[in-house]
Structures are given as C-alpha cells and as structure tokens.
Write a protein that holds these residues in place. Structure first.
Motif, short mmCIF file in Angstrom:
data_model
loop_
_atom_site.label_atom_id
_atom_site.label_comp_id
_atom_site.label_asym_id
_atom_site.label_seq_id
_atom_site.Cartn_x
_atom_site.Cartn_y
_atom_site.Cartn_z
N MET A 1 62.48 -16.62 43.80
CA MET A 1 61.68 -15.61 44.50
C MET A 1 62.55 -14.79 45.45
O MET A 1 63.24 -15.37 46.29
CB MET A 1 60.58 -16.32 45.30
N LYS A 2 62.52 -13.46 45.30
CA LYS A 2 63.36 -12.60 46.14
C LYS A 2 62.80 -12.54 47.57
O LYS A 2 61.61 -12.39 47.76
CB LYS A 2 63.38 -11.18 45.57
N LYS A 3 63.72 -12.66 48.53
CA LYS A 3 63.28 -12.58 49.92
C LYS A 3 63.51 -11.18 50.46
O LYS A 3 64.63 -10.64 50.38
CB LYS A 3 64.08 -13.58 50.77
N ILE A 4 62.45 -10.61 51.01
CA ILE A 4 62.52 -9.26 51.58
C ILE A 4 62.16 -9.35 53.06
O ILE A 4 61.15 -9.96 53.42
CB ILE A 4 61.48 -8.32 50.90
N GLU A 141 76.42 -9.67 53.92
CA GLU A 141 77.52 -10.51 53.43
C GLU A 141 77.26 -10.79 51.96
O GLU A 141 76.24 -11.41 51.63
CB GLU A 141 77.56 -11.82 54.21
N GLY A 142 78.11 -10.27 51.09
CA GLY A 142 77.88 -10.39 49.65
C GLY A 142 76.60 -9.66 49.30
O GLY A 142 76.41 -8.50 49.66
N ASN A 143 75.68 -10.36 48.62
CA ASN A 143 74.42 -9.72 48.25
C ASN A 143 73.30 -10.01 49.22
O ASN A 143 72.15 -9.73 48.95
CB ASN A 143 74.00 -10.19 46.84
N GLN A 144 73.65 -10.61 50.36
CA GLN A 144 72.60 -11.04 51.29
C GLN A 144 72.74 -10.38 52.65
O GLN A 144 73.85 -10.11 53.13
CB GLN A 144 72.70 -12.55 51.49
N GLU A 158 67.47 -10.76 50.55
CA GLU A 158 68.21 -9.96 49.54
C GLU A 158 67.94 -8.47 49.72
O GLU A 158 68.75 -7.64 49.36
CB GLU A 158 67.79 -10.36 48.11
N GLY A 159 66.76 -8.18 50.27
CA GLY A 159 66.41 -6.78 50.51
C GLY A 159 65.99 -6.60 51.97
O GLY A 159 65.30 -7.47 52.53
N LEU A 160 66.44 -5.51 52.59
CA LEU A 160 66.12 -5.30 54.01
C LEU A 160 65.57 -3.90 54.20
O LEU A 160 66.09 -2.93 53.64
CB LEU A 160 67.39 -5.48 54.86
N MET A 161 64.53 -3.82 55.02
CA MET A 161 64.01 -2.49 55.36
C MET A 161 64.00 -2.32 56.86
O MET A 161 63.52 -3.18 57.60
CB MET A 161 62.60 -2.35 54.83
N LEU A 162 64.53 -1.19 57.31
CA LEU A 162 64.47 -0.86 58.74
C LEU A 162 63.33 0.12 58.94
O LEU A 162 63.35 1.22 58.38
CB LEU A 162 65.78 -0.22 59.21
N SER A 362 69.57 3.21 51.27
CA SER A 362 70.78 3.69 51.92
C SER A 362 71.83 4.00 50.85
O SER A 362 71.99 3.23 49.89
CB SER A 362 71.31 2.58 52.84
N LYS A 363 72.54 5.12 51.02
CA LYS A 363 73.63 5.41 50.08
C LYS A 363 74.88 4.62 50.48
O LYS A 363 75.86 4.59 49.74
CB LYS A 363 73.96 6.90 50.11
N LEU A 364 74.84 4.04 51.68
CA LEU A 364 76.04 3.36 52.19
C LEU A 364 75.97 1.85 52.02
O LEU A 364 76.98 1.20 51.83
CB LEU A 364 76.23 3.69 53.68
N THR A 365 74.76 1.30 52.13
CA THR A 365 74.59 -0.16 52.04
C THR A 365 73.50 -0.47 51.02
O THR A 365 72.31 -0.37 51.34
CB THR A 365 74.20 -0.74 53.43
N PRO A 366 73.86 -0.83 49.80
CA PRO A 366 72.83 -1.13 48.79
C PRO A 366 71.92 -2.26 49.25
O PRO A 366 72.38 -3.20 49.91
CB PRO A 366 73.65 -1.54 47.56
N GLY A 367 70.63 -2.14 48.90
CA GLY A 367 69.68 -3.19 49.30
C GLY A 367 69.02 -2.91 50.64
O GLY A 367 68.10 -3.62 51.04
N LEU A 368 69.51 -1.86 51.33
CA LEU A 368 68.94 -1.49 52.64
C LEU A 368 68.06 -0.25 52.46
O LEU A 368 68.48 0.73 51.83
CB LEU A 368 70.07 -1.19 53.63
#
Ligand SMILES: Cc1cc2nc3c(=O)[nH]c(=O)nc-3n(C[C@H](O)[C@H](O)[C@H](O)COP(=O)(O)OP(=O)(O)OC[C@H]3O[C@@H](n4cnc5c(N)ncnc54)[C@H](O)[C@@H]3O)c2cc1C
Length: 404
Positions: A1-4, A141-144, A158-162, A362-368
């Motif tokens: 399960m992906k953690k967001i 750090e890595g994919n996290q 694994e995914g972050l939203m500001l 983000s174009k700079l930090t994937p997953g953000l």
C-alpha cells in the motif's frame, strides 16, 4: 500500500486527500496539520458563508480573475473547473446558489456545510488527519520522503503534497526540497485615505466609478462599485486594484495616488450632462447626478468650494468646468492599507516555472506535489482563490493516486 502524506488540512490539502483516496483505495493517505482544527479558513471564509467558487463556467473567462497564475491555470481548468466543483458538491448532497455578482455559496449560507461534507468523505475513505503536528523539515532519500515535526515525530511516504497555504513554514519546506519563492505581498485589502471629501461619509457607495492607481512603477485601472469606509475606501473596484497592484503597492510602502472618476464617464459627456441643468432654477444642492448620494454631493460641493445654494442658471461657465473636472478626476493620496475581513490572500509563493501543471508535480523533486495558496497564484475576491485550491487539489490528488 502506497503511503501518501499531505501537509496542511486546509482547502487544497483536504480536497487532494479525498480525491487521492477515492481514485485509488489502495493508498494510505495521512494529513498532518499544525493547528488543532482542520479547514480553519474554510470556516471563516466569505463571512462564515464560504464563497466556494464563481458562477463562470467558461475557463477562458475564469482565468482572467487571477493577477498571478492566469496563464498557468488554463490547462488545470480543462481537468477540473468551477462547474466540476459545483457538481462535486451536488453529488455529495451539497447544493450551491449563485448570487447576482456571480459568487457561489452553499444554499445553507454556512461554511460548516462544506466542512461537514469534507469530513464525511474523510471518514468514509479512511483518511487519517493528525492535528497538532507542525512539519518543520522534509527530505527526499531515494524514493522516499522523510518528514519531521516540531513534536519530533518522523513520518515516511512515497508521495508528498505541500498544501500549507500562506504559512511561512510552508515556504521553508518548499525551499528544503529545492524550490524558489517569488516575492510575497498581501493581496485583497482596502485603502487608508485621510481626506476631507470622505470624512463622516462611511457607508456611502457608488455603483460604478473608474479608479486609476498610480504607483512609482506602473499605473493600474479598474471600473466597479466603490464604498466609503471609516478609514478610506473599499468595495469591489478597490479590492481588485489591491490584487493587481499588490507587489507594486508593497514596494511603495502603500503610498500611491488614486484618481477617481466618480461617474465613470468621459469628460465631454459629463460636461454635457451638467450643462443640461444650465437653465434650471434649482440650487446645486438639489439637482445632481442620480448615481451620487445627496450627502456625498453636499460635501463634494463644499470641498470644491462651490456654493450649494447657487442656482444652476447662475453658475458661471468656469465653475461648470471646475465641477466637471472634479467629477471626472479627484486625486486622493493612499496612505496605507487595511484588512478586508471577508477574504484576503498572499500574493507570491512557489515559482510556477517549477511546477508541471498537468499533474501539479514538482519539476525538481519527483513525487512532490503542490496546490493552493502556497503557489504563486492568487485570485481577486469572488470564489477564485478556493477554486484554485480545488483545481490544484483535485489534480494533485489524482496524480498521487497513480504514483508509479
Ligand atoms: C478571512 C478569509 C476569508 C476568505 N474567504 C474566501 C472565500 O470566501 N472564497 C475564496 O475563494 N477564498 C477565500 N479566502 C482565501 C482562501 O481561504 C484561501 O485561498 C484558501 O484557504 C487556500 O487554501 P490552502 O489549502 O492553500 O491554504 P489554507 O486553507 O490556508 O490551509 C493551509 C493549512 O496548512 C496548515 N499548515 C501550514 N503550515 C504547516 C506545517 N508546517 N505543518 C502542518 N500544517 C501546516 C495550516 O495550519 C492550514 O490549515 C479567504 C481567506 C481569508 C483569510
């Protein structure tokens, strides 16, 4: 399960979390909120009624209401726009109504209706909201992502939203992840003006004036209703000017010159209108443009040194001109700004060049991902700021749901 993890339980954060959990039930969505209550701004918004969006379903027109972000929002609105917002709420039993000026509110006229609707969804979708957790540091750090709070908790995702709105801490978090912040300035404020012309006239309004604001760098113009307040001027025309000129006014420390055309008419037609009174035996005080309030007209005559008891047919030619000039252009000095209680926002935020508006990533930090007021996007008053939060939130939520 992906953690967001979503940082900020405001309009954008909660909407994104709901969208994400709904689009992919296999994600585990957690919202971290620094305050002890969620959706605080939604609660107080629109004077407690929550102006959810604006009744303008043509996106090409809708985007014109954003002094910053109008170009970038064109593509997001093809995915989720005002009409989708109205439908989203209707599907969940919340009906909207549009007022004459286009602002849309829940029919209950209560922001709590919107909050209850969101909290129902949050519960239904098993979204976890943890309040009292101020995020102070983030790192990839890595994919996290690693997320630390002031209370020394650590979260991983694994995914972050500001979605931190205009809170200073949020800009710091964006910077920690490589983003830059454009200059910040308040938007949507009223003007402090100390003038004999406005004294004791608080509450008087004008249906349509033309305002010209001269800052040291640029001149701005707006047409619309105006309101005299205890401290100066407010009303839609002033609020719009404050939004378009937010940065320039801040740079000038809120000292600018405001020119008012009280009837929004060119000088020649205005003079012609006044000349219609030329043969009248009525006194100046009794015969005046119908758009103006009597108390304002009296003070206007006094401040322009015109005798209110002079009959129109005895007014010298020079004074006709003087009257027309003053109605056409009155110059007042803006000396500062005051808060508009119904709505205010921050201009400036995360640089828009650093965001992919198809996904809000983000174009700079994937997953953000980002959405809401934290971005360098702000609208004029009327429901446009929430629509930015819903649109960005919906797209970010969709993207988070399908993270590779
Ligand atoms: C008085 C007022 C009335 C308004 N009325 C309207 C209106 O009627 N219509 C309209 O369109 N707009 C209105 N607005 C503007 C609108 O409220 C905002 O544009 C909108 O709330 C922005 O949503 P957001 O999710 O980006 O930010 P917010 O709603 O501000 O949410 C951000 C959340 O993030 C949390 N947060 C911040 N930093 C951290 C951190 N480090 N860690 C954890 N949590 C954090 C905050 O506590 C907050 O809950 C109003 C604004 C105000 C101030």
């Amino acid at each position: 399960m992906k953690k967001i993890i979503v940082i900020g339980a405001g309009a954008a954060g909660v909407f994104a979390a709901i969208r994400c959990a709904e689009a992919n039930p296999k994600t585990k969505v957690t919202i971290l909120e620094s305050g002890n209550k969620v959706l605080r701004k939604v609660k107080i918004s629109g004077g407690g009624r929550c102006n959810v969006t604006h009744h303008q379903f043509m996106s090409a027109e809708f985007v014109k209401n954003y002094p910053r972000g109008s170009r970038e929002l064109q593509s997001p609105f093809t995915q989720f726009q005002a009409e989708d917002t109205v439908k989203w709420f209707a599907d969940r039993g919340v009906k909207m109504k549009a007022e004459e000026d286009g602002r849309m509110f829940p029919v209950t006229d209560s922001s709590q209706t919107i909050i209850n609707c969101f909290l129902n969804e949050v519960k239904k979708l098993n979204i976890q909201i943890i309040t009292g957790k101020k995020v102070t540091s983030v790192k990839k750090e890595g994919n996290q992502f690693s997320i630390w709070t002031e209370q020394k908790d650590q979260f991983k995702a694994e995914g972050l939203m500001l979605a931190t709105g205009s809170m200073p801490e949020g800009y710091k978090l964006a910077k920690q992840l490589g983003h830059s912040i454009t200059p910040l300035a308040p938007s949507l404020f009223t003007f402090k003006i100390n003038s004999r012309l406005l004294k004791d006239l608080a509450g008087i309004s004008f249906p349509e004036v033309e305002l010209t604001l001269k800052t040291s760098k640029k001149t701005f113009q707006q047409v619309g209703p105006l309101l005299i307040t205890h401290w100066g001027l407010s009303g839609p025309a002033v609020l719009k000017l404050s939004a378009w000129a937010a940065r320039e006014m801040k740079e000038d420390n809120y000292q600018s010159t405001l020119e008012i055309n009280w009837l929004n008419k060119k000088r020649a037609p205005l003079l012609e209108e006044l000349f219609k009174n030329k043969n009248s035996k009525s006194k100046l005080t009794n015969l005046y443009p119908q758009e103006l309030a009597g108390r304002f007209w009296e003070q206007f005559l006094k401040v322009n040194q015109l005798d209110a008891d002079t009959p129109w047919n005895q007014l010298p030619h020079k004074q006709y001109n003087q009257l027309a000039d003053a109605l056409y252009k009155t110059s007042l000095e803006v000396e500062g700004k005051s808060r508009f209680k119904e709505e205010f926002v921050e201009c400036g935020g995360v640089h828009l060049k650093e965001i992919d508006f198809k996904t809000m990533e983000s174009k700079l930090t994937p997953g953000l991902f980002f959405a809401g007021e934290l971005l360098d996007i702000d609208g004029i008053t009327g429901g446009f700021n929430f629509q930015n939060a819903w649109t960005g939130g919906w797209i970010a939520g969709t993207s988070l749901a399908h993270l590779p």
